[in-house]
Design an enzyme around this catalytic site. Structure first.
Site, mmCIF file in Angstrom:
data_model
loop_
_atom_site.group_PDB
_atom_site.id
_atom_site.type_symbol
_atom_site.label_atom_id
_atom_site.label_comp_id
_atom_site.label_asym_id
_atom_site.label_seq_id
_atom_site.Cartn_x
_atom_site.Cartn_y
_atom_site.Cartn_z
ATOM 1 N N ASP A 58 9.238 -6.818 -9.509
ATOM 2 C CA ASP A 58 9.947 -7.440 -10.628
ATOM 3 C C ASP A 58 9.495 -8.893 -10.793
ATOM 4 O OD1 ASP A 58 11.201 -8.448 -8.403
ATOM 5 O OD2 ASP A 58 13.247 -8.069 -9.106
ATOM 6 N N SER A 59 8.578 -9.342 -9.934
ATOM 7 C CA SER A 59 7.895 -10.627 -10.167
ATOM 8 C C SER A 59 7.208 -10.609 -11.529
ATOM 9 C CB SER A 59 6.867 -10.891 -9.064
ATOM 10 O OG SER A 59 6.017 -9.775 -8.875
ATOM 11 N N ASP A 97 9.867 -1.837 -7.949
ATOM 12 C CA ASP A 97 11.149 -2.524 -7.724
ATOM 13 C C ASP A 97 12.261 -2.024 -8.633
ATOM 14 O OD1 ASP A 97 10.818 -4.401 -5.683
ATOM 15 O OD2 ASP A 97 10.052 -5.947 -7.040
ATOM 16 N N LYS A 126 11.856 0.041 -4.231
ATOM 17 C CA LYS A 126 12.193 -1.091 -3.356
ATOM 18 C C LYS A 126 13.365 -1.852 -3.974
ATOM 19 C CE LYS A 126 9.498 -5.047 -3.169
ATOM 20 N NZ LYS A 126 10.432 -6.092 -3.614
ATOM 21 N N GLU A 128 16.493 -5.136 -3.013
ATOM 22 C CA GLU A 128 16.849 -6.240 -2.136
ATOM 23 C C GLU A 128 18.228 -6.047 -1.511
ATOM 24 O OE1 GLU A 128 16.485 -9.873 -4.400
ATOM 25 O OE2 GLU A 128 14.440 -9.371 -5.046
ATOM 26 N N GLU A 194 10.516 -11.087 3.528
ATOM 27 C CA GLU A 194 9.968 -12.206 2.742
ATOM 28 C C GLU A 194 10.443 -13.552 3.278
ATOM 29 O OE1 GLU A 194 10.186 -11.764 -1.507
ATOM 30 O OE2 GLU A 194 9.529 -13.841 -1.854
HETATM 31 O O1 KIV Z 1 8.478 -8.633 -6.992
HETATM 32 C C1 KIV Z 1 7.583 -8.859 -6.159
HETATM 33 O O2 KIV Z 1 6.441 -9.116 -6.507
HETATM 34 C C2 KIV Z 1 7.950 -8.795 -4.739
HETATM 35 C C3 KIV Z 1 7.108 -9.471 -3.693
HETATM 36 C C4 KIV Z 1 7.533 -9.099 -2.334
HETATM 37 C C5 KIV Z 1 5.679 -9.413 -3.757
HETATM 38 O O3 KIV Z 1 8.955 -8.248 -4.427
#
Ligand code: KIV
Length: 277
Positions: A58-59, A97, A126, A128, A194
């Site tokens: 999600d970056s 993500d 993925k 958080e 991270e």
């Molecule tokens: O969103 C992202 O790019 C990440 C990083 C760990 C690379 O979660």
């Protein structure tokens, strides 16, 4: 081999990486090289260079959409970028993500994962969070969703935490060690760590049965991940300590990404200058 509408972008004879391969790589001590990608062309570049895991992070909210945080990213954005990234892959494993507040309940997490895997072609999701995500991880895992648990710095919490800061110093280290164990026991297949001190990265990795991928977590994690635009020198402004620009010594994008993979595999990246104490 996966089929793609862009066969010219793909490696034709490579065996696709699976979640079992990632576990085997940890067991055999082979470092796992991971990078973000957000579209088919960068995905194909990374695939050619031997990247093992491609993350549609999600970056993208920051590096593609130009926002200052990942918070505005939507599920539709992630589905779209995941699908167009999958189109460029032949060998690499695809992780995507779950965006901010799209997994606040077990039901939401399952529905978002269904979209990311069904429409976005992700092979693992993925998201958080530490202890608070244990039930959600168990819920998804028991229903066949492969999960990467993202702990340490959690960029989606930027407004709650007041910025992007190194995590796990002092007493917080023990909490993070316990969280990593709990999430693994709940069914996480991979842990992403991270921005933590290298010693903590090493301890969590040594205690984990599943692969631990680090970003700013020191040299001893089972693999490394960076944002593709960061390693190509495309991100403006001040860089986090763990970023290395591979275009400094490369003439082409292929050479830069190939060198990143080589340095992760043989341990030259990350160096002491990329780590936190
Ligand atoms: O969103 C992202 O790019 C990440 C990083 C760990 C690379 O979660």
């Amino acid at each position: 081999m996966k089929t793609s509408p862009y066969p010219h972008l793909q490696q034709r004879d490579a065996k696709p990486v699976t979640v079992s391969d990632l576990a085997r790589m940890k067991a055999e001590g082979e470092k796992i090289a991971c990078l973000t990608a957000y579209d088919a062309s960068f995905a194909a570049l990374e695939d050619r260079a031997g990247v093992d895991v491609v993350l549609v992070g999600d970056s993208l909210g920051m590096v593609v959409q130009g926002n200052s945080t990942t918070v505005p990213v939507t599920v539709d954005d992630m589905v779209y970028h995941s699908r167009i990234t999958a189109a460029g892959l032949s060998r690499a494993f695809l992780m995507t993500d779950l965006p901010f507040l799209s997994y606040g309940t077990k039901h939401d997490a399952l529905e978002t994962s269904r979209r990311l895997m069904g429409e976005g072609m992700a092979q693992m999701v993925k998201f958080e969070g530490g202890e608070i995500q244990a039930d959600t991880i168990e819920h998804l895992s028991m229903r066949g969703v492969p999960v990467c648990a993202h702990i340490g710095l959690q960029p989606q919490l930027v407004h709650k935490m007041g910025g992007f800061k190194v995590q796990g110093r002092g007493d917080a280290a023990q909490t993070m060690i316990r969280d990593a164990k709990l999430l693994e026991e709940s069914g996480a297949d991979v842990i992403l760590l991270e921005c933590v001190p290298s010693a903590l990265g090493a301890e969590i990795t040594a205690n984990a049965k599943v692969p631990v991928i680090g970003i700013g977590a020191g040299p001893d994690t089972d693999g490394q991940i960076l944002v593709i635009y960061d390693i190509l020198g495309l991100s403006p402004g001040r860089k986090p300590r763990f970023v290395k620009n591979y275009m400094d010594n490369a003439d082409t994008l292929d050479a830069a990404v190939t060198e990143y993979v080589a340095e992760v595999k043989d341990g030259r990246y990350p160096g002491a200058e990329h780590a936190f104490s």
